[in-house]
Write an enzyme that holds these catalytic residues in place. Structure first.
Site, PDB file in Angstrom:
ATOM      1  N   TYR A 216      36.200  38.226  -8.564  1.00  0.00           N
ATOM      2  CA  TYR A 216      35.486  38.197  -9.845  1.00  0.00           C
ATOM      3  C   TYR A 216      34.108  38.868  -9.786  1.00  0.00           C
ATOM      4  CZ  TYR A 216      39.263  35.029 -10.900  1.00  0.00           C
ATOM      5  OH  TYR A 216      40.517  34.497 -11.088  1.00  0.00           O
ATOM      6  N   HIS A 376      51.200  36.087 -26.834  1.00  0.00           N
ATOM      7  CA  HIS A 376      50.526  36.092 -25.520  1.00  0.00           C
ATOM      8  C   HIS A 376      51.136  37.180 -24.622  1.00  0.00           C
ATOM      9  CE1 HIS A 376      48.755  34.227 -21.837  1.00  0.00           C
ATOM     10  NE2 HIS A 376      49.864  34.692 -21.277  1.00  0.00           N
ATOM     11  N   GLU A 377      52.452  37.183 -24.548  1.00  0.00           N
ATOM     12  CA  GLU A 377      53.121  38.143 -23.649  1.00  0.00           C
ATOM     13  C   GLU A 377      52.853  39.584 -24.080  1.00  0.00           C
ATOM     14  OE1 GLU A 377      54.274  37.378 -20.802  1.00  0.00           O
ATOM     15  OE2 GLU A 377      53.950  35.267 -21.224  1.00  0.00           O
ATOM     16  N   HIS A 380      49.703  41.045 -22.768  1.00  0.00           N
ATOM     17  CA  HIS A 380      49.816  41.665 -21.435  1.00  0.00           C
ATOM     18  C   HIS A 380      50.364  43.090 -21.565  1.00  0.00           C
ATOM     19  CE1 HIS A 380      48.873  38.121 -19.075  1.00  0.00           C
ATOM     20  NE2 HIS A 380      49.880  37.422 -19.543  1.00  0.00           N
ATOM     21  N   GLU A 405      44.939  37.384 -19.352  1.00  0.00           N
ATOM     22  CA  GLU A 405      45.551  36.234 -20.024  1.00  0.00           C
ATOM     23  C   GLU A 405      44.972  36.007 -21.420  1.00  0.00           C
ATOM     24  OE1 GLU A 405      48.143  34.985 -18.936  1.00  0.00           O
ATOM     25  OE2 GLU A 405      48.083  35.760 -16.890  1.00  0.00           O
ATOM     26  N   HIS A 505      53.429  28.055 -11.435  1.00  0.00           N
ATOM     27  CA  HIS A 505      52.436  28.913 -10.776  1.00  0.00           C
ATOM     28  C   HIS A 505      52.155  28.507  -9.332  1.00  0.00           C
ATOM     29  CE1 HIS A 505      52.051  29.349 -15.081  1.00  0.00           C
ATOM     30  NE2 HIS A 505      51.443  30.513 -14.893  1.00  0.00           N
ATOM     31  N   ARG A 514      42.618  31.790 -13.855  1.00  0.00           N
ATOM     32  CA  ARG A 514      42.686  32.805 -14.905  1.00  0.00           C
ATOM     33  C   ARG A 514      42.859  32.197 -16.305  1.00  0.00           C
ATOM     34  NH1 ARG A 514      47.930  36.033 -12.915  1.00  0.00           N
ATOM     35  NH2 ARG A 514      46.600  36.130 -11.087  1.00  0.00           N
TER      36      ARG A 514
HETATM   37  O1  X8Z Z   1      52.068  31.028 -17.708  1.00  0.00           O
HETATM   38  C1  X8Z Z   1      51.619  31.255 -18.818  1.00  0.00           C
HETATM   39  C2  X8Z Z   1      52.128  32.442 -19.640  1.00  0.00           C
HETATM   40  C3  X8Z Z   1      52.556  33.569 -18.768  1.00  0.00           C
HETATM   41  S1  X8Z Z   1      51.245  34.349 -17.961  1.00  0.00           S
HETATM   42  C4  X8Z Z   1      53.317  32.012 -20.466  1.00  0.00           C
HETATM   43  N1  X8Z Z   1      50.692  30.409 -19.358  1.00  0.00           N
HETATM   44  C5  X8Z Z   1      50.196  29.244 -18.637  1.00  0.00           C
HETATM   45  C6  X8Z Z   1      51.272  28.190 -18.422  1.00  0.00           C
HETATM   46  O2  X8Z Z   1      52.323  28.249 -19.075  1.00  0.00           O
HETATM   47  O3  X8Z Z   1      51.053  27.286 -17.625  1.00  0.00           O
HETATM   48  C7  X8Z Z   1      50.046  30.558 -20.671  1.00  0.00           C
HETATM   49  C8  X8Z Z   1      49.149  29.375 -20.806  1.00  0.00           C
HETATM   50  C9  X8Z Z   1      49.064  28.700 -19.478  1.00  0.00           C
HETATM   51 ZN    ZN Z   2      50.091  35.383 -19.338  1.00  0.00          ZN
END
Ligand code: X8Z
Ligand code: ZN
Length: 608
Positions: A216, A376-377, A380, A405, A505, A514
């Site tokens: 960062y 959101h997608e 990107h 994001e 994640h 992020r």
């Molecule tokens: O993972 C995501 C997106 C893809 S980058 C759908 N998000 C996080 C999650 O689902 O935990 C968006 C908000 C937070």
């Molecule tokens: Zn995303």
């Protein structure tokens, strides 16, 4: 860069070929600027080619989960890691030369990589990563039905129950059922952490967490302090929302399930991770000042299919003066859950060739939540398309990962009642007094997630630093959830558990800070773009739909990619150079006042 390979390219890299280790050991003459320039140009071209191969293999691996595709994906990921590691070490030779600002930045970016001294460890690292990604995508909760037959539920089906049911026992079963899947790859995760740390240390970082915090444009400790500063700014708003939600959940589930003080059981929030409380809106909505409008109902009634959902989002971007999506996007994206095979359903955006070949992978359903996620997608995707104009592949990335994001979320903040009326999704006139309802609904995703998005990586920083050992994974995870989120596990905490791994994640090793940054940034972007559009009213009523001036401002920042330190990108769009919670607080100010009034009334009633 696509979401998956981007992670690999900037964060996870790599191997040191034995030959380059030997070459580095030999005495070498001081390099010239011309040599550095050639090195950087060659490195850029090499990584670009390898990234395309790795992205293609990763796409197939996530779209058709089999042992073979997993092996192919890890093979190409490993080759990419090999190159980034080798180049990271070689790049050191040119440190200290007087290079152009662009080249100095490329040299720095190249050195933000893991480096594996042992090719076997690199291979093992890539194999484990692909295996955990696959295991998460395939996981199902199986139980015996009353007739004795087996019933297996995928994550999406369990999420649907959590979203819609108010049967506490059923919710608990779904929650525990999903969280019973991740211990299967706990051992793999622990091994992966060890390997990753070795790679970070080779490159001079204390551990992988320190490397993540170095992405960062500031020292890692300064970044951790920034995160804490931002959390302190928004914490009072979260607390007001949490208190209000507690009272409403107590009314629904009773005082035996929801205590008056202390953490609330995690399975009651309408979401598997208690990170987004949107599905609680029907329970929480204000008695007056709530919109009667239900977008999910409209989308369902009209049988809006996945392609139409995506087209609504595309039309928002084109209304800002941005291009249409390429034909190949529609041919190659995965928009619905296939019936006949396992895929990783967690939504992601990809660019395969860093030019026109962009795709998304998402199991779209006709709900208000997915309507937001698809915007959101595409955020990107439009970022990818915009910075593909940067000549250097190394600059094909967001200003920082929080920016990546935040783009689509910024657009989604413009999905207001007026906007929905304009595009024909809302037939009646939007109510003029529904502001509190609208703000509450937004807060249930944007405010509720804040302590979650802060603490996923707070947990991982300690895991990577060796402060939290595998036997304490869950103890540490729930200590953070209780302290920051005010939620608790709906069952005993077990030393063999791996609840963090029940989050995509963590299983896929995608950093999470992020999303915390994006939550702040999107309100800063929204405020700046509304101003650019000449709007002066309350922020939550502003929609930039159809405003080319705001679109041009956004596009200009998107095209910068990661060619400049992120404060410059932020300045280009907003005039600010610090990530800050004040725009978010300004947006939700009327709600904060209302929540505090409600909470005072509830407290007085409890006392009686
Ligand atoms: O993972 C995501 C997106 C893809 S980058 C759908 N998000 C996080 C999650 O689902 O935990 C968006 C908000 C937070
Ligand atoms: Zn995303």
């Amino acid at each position: 860069m696509s979401v998956t390979p981007k992670i690999i390219s900037t964060l996870l890299a790599t191997a040191l070929a034995a030959s380059s280790a030997t070459a580095l050991a030999a005495p070498v003459a001081k390099p010239t600027v011309a040599e550095a320039e050639k090195f950087l140009a060659d490195a850029d071209a090499r990584l670009y080619k390898l990234n395309t191969d790795s992205a293609r293999a990763g796409w197939v691996g996530s779209n058709f989960i089999t042992d073979d595709t997993e092996a192919i994906a890890s093979f190409f990921a490993e080759r990419y890691l090999d190159a980034t590691g080798e180049l990271a070490l070689k790049a050191r030779r040119y440190n200290g030369l007087k290079l152009s600002a662009d080249d100095a930045r490329k040299l720095k970016l190249l050195q933000l990589s893991l480096v594996f001294a042992d090719p076997k460890e690199r291979e093992q690292y890539a194999t484990l990563q692909a295996a955990m990604n696959g295991a998460y995508g395939k996981a199902k909760y199986c139980s015996k039905k009353a007739d004795g037959s087996d019933q297996c539920l995928a994550l999406g089906e369990m999420e649907k129950v959590l979203a819609n049911s108010r049967d506490e026992a059923k919710l608990k079963e779904m929650w525990l059922g999903w969280h019973a899947q991740s211990p299967a790859y706990k051992q793999k995760y622990a091994e992966y952490v060890e390997l990753s740390n070795k790679g970070a240390k080779q490159m001079g970082f204390a551990d992988t967490g320190a490397m993540w915090r170095s992405l960062y444009d500031m020292p890692p400790d300064a970044f951790a302090a920034e995160m804490e500063r931002l959390w302190q700014q928004v914490k009072p708003l979260y607390e007001s929302l949490h208190t209000y939600t507690r009272y409403k959940l107590r009314q629904t589930y009773g005082p035996d399930v929801v205590p008056l003080t202390g953490p609330i059981p995690s399975h009651l929030f309408g979401n598997m991770w208690a990170q987004n409380w949107n599905n609680l809106y029907p329970l929480l909505k204000p008695a007056s000042g709530a919109s009667a409008f239900d977008l999910t109902k409209v989308l369902e009634q009209r049988k809006t299919d996945a392609k139409q959902m995506t087209q609504y989002a595309e039309r928002f971007y084109t209304s800002l003066g941005m291009r249409q999506l390429p034909a190949s996007f529609w041919e190659r994206s995965l928009l619905t859950k296939p019936r006949d095979r396992d895929v990783v359903c967690h939504a992601s955006a990809w660019t395969i060739d860093e030019k026109e070949d962009v795709r998304i992978k998402m199991c779209i359903t006709p709900t208000a939540e997915d309507f937001t996620v698809i915007h959101h997608e595409l955020g990107h995707i439009y970022y990818d398309l915009a910075y593909s104009k940067q000549p250097a592949f190394l600059f094909h990335n967001g200003a920082n990962d929080g920016f990546h994001e935040a783009i689509g979320d910024t657009i989604a903040l413009s999905i207001t009642p007026d906007y929905l009326k304009k595009v024909g999704l809302m037939e009646q006139e939007p109510e003029k007094d529904a502001d509190i309802g609208q703000l509450l609904e937004r807060a249930l995703s944007k405010v509720a997630i804040l302590p979650f998005s802060y603490t996923v990586d707070k947990w991982r920083w300690d895991v990577y630093a060796g402060k939290t050992k595998p036997a304490d994974y869950d103890k540490a995870w729930w200590a953070l959830r209780e302290q920051y989120m005010g939620v608790k596990r709906p069952g005993p905490v077990d030393s063999g558990g791996f609840d963090a791994g029940a989050k995509y994640h963590v299983a896929a090793d995608v950093p999470y800070a992020r999303y915390f940054l994006a939550d702040m940034l999107q309100f800063q972007f929204h405020r700046a773009l509304c101003r650019e559009a000449g709007y002066t009213g309350p922020l939550h009523r502003c929609s930039i739909y159809g405003n080319a001036k705001a679109g041009a401002k956004l596009q200009q920042m998107l095209e910068m990619g990661t060619s400049k330190p992120w404060p410059e990108a932020l300045k280009a769009i907003s005039g600010e150079d610090k990530i800050d919670g004040n725009a978010l607080l300004e947006y939700f100010a009327p709600l904060k006042t209302w929540l505090d009034q409600q909470n005072a009334a509830f407290a007085a009633a409890e006392k009686k």
